[in-house]
Design an enzyme around this catalytic site. Structure first.
Site, mmCIF file in Angstrom:
data_model
loop_
_atom_site.group_PDB
_atom_site.id
_atom_site.type_symbol
_atom_site.label_atom_id
_atom_site.label_comp_id
_atom_site.label_asym_id
_atom_site.label_seq_id
_atom_site.Cartn_x
_atom_site.Cartn_y
_atom_site.Cartn_z
ATOM 1 N N LYS A 49 0.820 -1.187 0.000
ATOM 2 C CA LYS A 49 0.000 0.000 0.000
ATOM 3 C C LYS A 49 0.869 1.258 0.000
ATOM 4 O O LYS A 49 0.412 2.355 -0.259
ATOM 5 C CB LYS A 49 -0.882 0.030 1.271
ATOM 6 C CG LYS A 49 -1.742 -1.190 1.444
ATOM 7 C CD LYS A 49 -2.376 -1.194 2.849
ATOM 8 C CE LYS A 49 -3.103 -2.503 3.033
ATOM 9 N NZ LYS A 49 -3.218 -2.864 4.463
ATOM 10 N N GLY A 50 2.156 1.054 0.284
ATOM 11 C CA GLY A 50 3.046 2.192 0.526
ATOM 12 C C GLY A 50 3.168 3.190 -0.612
ATOM 13 O O GLY A 50 3.395 4.370 -0.386
ATOM 14 N N GLU A 105 7.220 2.363 -6.439
ATOM 15 C CA GLU A 105 7.411 1.809 -5.095
ATOM 16 C C GLU A 105 7.696 2.951 -4.123
ATOM 17 O O GLU A 105 8.232 3.988 -4.506
ATOM 18 C CB GLU A 105 8.565 0.792 -5.143
ATOM 19 C CG GLU A 105 9.019 0.218 -3.825
ATOM 20 C CD GLU A 105 7.979 -0.621 -3.080
ATOM 21 O OE1 GLU A 105 6.850 -0.132 -2.916
ATOM 22 O OE2 GLU A 105 8.335 -1.726 -2.639
ATOM 23 N N ASP A 106 7.327 2.746 -2.877
ATOM 24 C CA ASP A 106 7.542 3.799 -1.880
ATOM 25 C C ASP A 106 9.020 3.945 -1.518
ATOM 26 O O ASP A 106 9.579 5.028 -1.568
ATOM 27 C CB ASP A 106 6.690 3.565 -0.617
ATOM 28 C CG ASP A 106 6.871 2.177 0.015
ATOM 29 O OD1 ASP A 106 7.615 1.354 -0.543
ATOM 30 O OD2 ASP A 106 6.267 1.923 1.071
ATOM 31 N N ASP A 109 14.834 -0.523 0.319
ATOM 32 C CA ASP A 109 15.607 -0.675 1.546
ATOM 33 C C ASP A 109 16.665 -1.751 1.280
ATOM 34 O O ASP A 109 17.671 -1.483 0.637
ATOM 35 C CB ASP A 109 14.603 -1.052 2.643
ATOM 36 C CG ASP A 109 15.151 -0.967 4.043
ATOM 37 O OD1 ASP A 109 15.984 -0.100 4.300
ATOM 38 O OD2 ASP A 109 14.730 -1.765 4.896
ATOM 39 N N LYS A 137 17.200 3.907 0.285
ATOM 40 C CA LYS A 137 18.146 3.806 1.413
ATOM 41 C C LYS A 137 19.272 2.884 0.972
ATOM 42 O O LYS A 137 19.307 1.714 1.373
ATOM 43 C CB LYS A 137 17.456 3.145 2.611
ATOM 44 C CG LYS A 137 16.689 4.025 3.535
ATOM 45 C CD LYS A 137 16.297 3.191 4.771
ATOM 46 C CE LYS A 137 14.995 3.616 5.350
ATOM 47 N NZ LYS A 137 14.508 2.699 6.402
ATOM 48 N N PHE A 158 14.172 5.205 9.945
ATOM 49 C CA PHE A 158 12.832 4.692 9.667
ATOM 50 C C PHE A 158 11.875 5.856 9.447
ATOM 51 O O PHE A 158 11.663 6.669 10.331
ATOM 52 C CB PHE A 158 12.337 3.780 10.786
ATOM 53 C CG PHE A 158 11.126 2.998 10.374
ATOM 54 C CD1 PHE A 158 11.261 1.897 9.534
ATOM 55 C CD2 PHE A 158 9.858 3.376 10.787
ATOM 56 C CE1 PHE A 158 10.136 1.179 9.119
ATOM 57 C CE2 PHE A 158 8.727 2.669 10.379
ATOM 58 C CZ PHE A 158 8.875 1.576 9.544
ATOM 59 N N VAL A 159 11.345 5.925 8.253
ATOM 60 C CA VAL A 159 10.508 7.066 7.887
ATOM 61 C C VAL A 159 9.039 6.670 7.729
ATOM 62 O O VAL A 159 8.722 5.518 7.434
ATOM 63 C CB VAL A 159 11.018 7.735 6.597
ATOM 64 C CG1 VAL A 159 12.379 8.373 6.818
ATOM 65 C CG2 VAL A 159 11.088 6.739 5.440
ATOM 66 N N ASP A 165 4.230 3.543 6.291
ATOM 67 C CA ASP A 165 3.538 3.329 7.557
ATOM 68 C C ASP A 165 4.447 2.878 8.685
ATOM 69 O O ASP A 165 5.559 2.395 8.482
ATOM 70 C CB ASP A 165 2.469 2.252 7.374
ATOM 71 C CG ASP A 165 3.083 0.856 7.238
ATOM 72 O OD1 ASP A 165 3.954 0.680 6.360
ATOM 73 O OD2 ASP A 165 2.722 -0.039 8.013
ATOM 74 N N ARG A 171 0.326 6.527 7.272
ATOM 75 C CA ARG A 171 0.489 6.608 5.810
ATOM 76 C C ARG A 171 -0.082 7.910 5.281
ATOM 77 O O ARG A 171 0.352 8.408 4.254
ATOM 78 C CB ARG A 171 -0.277 5.471 5.121
ATOM 79 C CG ARG A 171 0.278 4.082 5.360
ATOM 80 C CD ARG A 171 -0.400 3.102 4.400
ATOM 81 N NE ARG A 171 -0.268 1.715 4.796
ATOM 82 C CZ ARG A 171 0.794 0.951 4.542
ATOM 83 N NH1 ARG A 171 1.826 1.449 3.909
ATOM 84 N NH2 ARG A 171 0.831 -0.306 4.925
HETATM 85 P P1 IMP Z 1 13.128 -4.130 1.060
HETATM 86 O O1 IMP Z 1 13.729 -3.195 0.067
HETATM 87 O O2 IMP Z 1 12.809 -5.484 0.492
HETATM 88 O O3 IMP Z 1 13.969 -4.264 2.300
HETATM 89 O O4 IMP Z 1 11.739 -3.619 1.583
HETATM 90 C C1 IMP Z 1 11.129 -2.484 1.191
HETATM 91 C C2 IMP Z 1 9.835 -2.372 1.972
HETATM 92 O O5 IMP Z 1 10.104 -2.291 3.380
HETATM 93 C C3 IMP Z 1 9.114 -1.105 1.612
HETATM 94 O O6 IMP Z 1 8.191 -1.313 0.564
HETATM 95 C C4 IMP Z 1 8.446 -0.729 2.908
HETATM 96 O O7 IMP Z 1 7.186 -1.349 3.024
HETATM 97 C C5 IMP Z 1 9.319 -1.278 3.996
HETATM 98 N N1 IMP Z 1 10.215 -0.229 4.540
HETATM 99 C C6 IMP Z 1 11.550 -0.150 4.425
HETATM 100 N N2 IMP Z 1 12.047 0.920 5.041
HETATM 101 C C7 IMP Z 1 10.968 1.564 5.558
HETATM 102 C C8 IMP Z 1 10.831 2.789 6.316
HETATM 103 O O8 IMP Z 1 11.775 3.513 6.638
HETATM 104 N N3 IMP Z 1 9.551 3.135 6.657
HETATM 105 C C9 IMP Z 1 8.465 2.390 6.334
HETATM 106 N N4 IMP Z 1 8.557 1.248 5.616
HETATM 107 C C10 IMP Z 1 9.789 0.841 5.243
HETATM 108 MG MG MG Z 2 5.703 -1.484 1.739
#
Ligand code: IMP
Ligand code: MG
Length: 188
Positions: A49-50, A105-106, A109, A137, A158-159, A165, A171
């Site tokens: 949903k991000g 994508e939001d 990470d 990030k 963590f944002v 969210d 959100r």
């Molecule tokens: P990754 O890149 O597979 O580690 O995961 C990305 C997902 O982790 C994103 O779509 C978010 O849902 C969640 N996420 C990672 N960092 C944050 C943050 O700082 N705040 C909120 N959600 C985050």
């Molecule tokens: Mg997400």
């Protein structure tokens, strides 16, 4: 208990509504330039949903003739740590074969979620797949993947807000902010 958002839970605002708007306008212009003359259809996919806020604003900023699709993915792991094994909870409603896919994508990470998703989408034989994320990030990356388009590169914090969210909430903040550590402590 008041149902109003407690803005005091936010330690600092990283990007204001205005800054986000400006950056998305620039991203939209970049995408418009890159995709204006491609052969074949364009599909913009919102990762629920991000990405919902980012997706809605980006789609309008691009001013391209495209399809808007939604995909729900759930990764095994917790809110702050992804395993990278993703499960589709809601799939897109259209075939992407031969089309140009842009993933909205939001945040990127570890990169594990998107790297898994890229493989899955590639198996459907699109003409191309690009990643467009609002936030990146890179210091947290665990896989060899980078966004093709990115709004802002942020430090390892963590944002929340503008789609992102904490435990399902915040959100709908209009800005992107860093949550106060005291808020985490209460939850633990
Ligand atoms: P990754 O890149 O597979 O580690 O995961 C990305 C997902 O982790 C994103 O779509 C978010 O849902 C969640 N996420 C990672 N960092 C944050 C943050 O700082 N705040 C909120 N959600 C985050
Ligand atoms: Mg997400």
């Amino acid at each position: 208990m008041s149902k109003l958002i407690n803005h005091d839970d936010i330690a600092k605002i990283l990007y204001t509504e205005e800054q986000i708007k400006e950056r998305i306008a620039a991203l939209g212009a970049e995408l418009r330039k890159d995709y204006a003359d491609v052969e074949g259809e364009i599909v913009l996919i919102c990762i629920l949903k991000g990405a919902v806020m980012f997706f809605a604003d980006l789609a309008r900023a691009m001013d391209l003739n495209l399809q808007m699709e939604f995909m729900g993915i759930s990764s095994y792991g917790n809110e702050q740590r992804t395993s990278g094994i993703v499960r589709i909870t809601k799939d897109i409603d259209t075939s992407i074969m031969g089309k140009h896919v842009i993933i909205a994508e939001d945040i990127m990470d570890s990169g594990l979620t998107l790297s898994h998703l890229m493989k899955l989408l590639a198996s459907r034989e699109p003409a191309s797949v690009k990643i467009c994320c609002l936030l990146d990030k890179p210091s947290r990356r665990e896989t060899d993947i980078a966004p093709d388009y990115c709004g802002f590169t942020i430090p390892n914090e963590f944002v929340v807000g503008y789609g992102l969210d904490y435990n399902g909430f915040l959100r709908n903040l209009p800005y992107v902010g860093v949550l106060k550590p005291s808020v985490y402590r209460i939850e633990e």
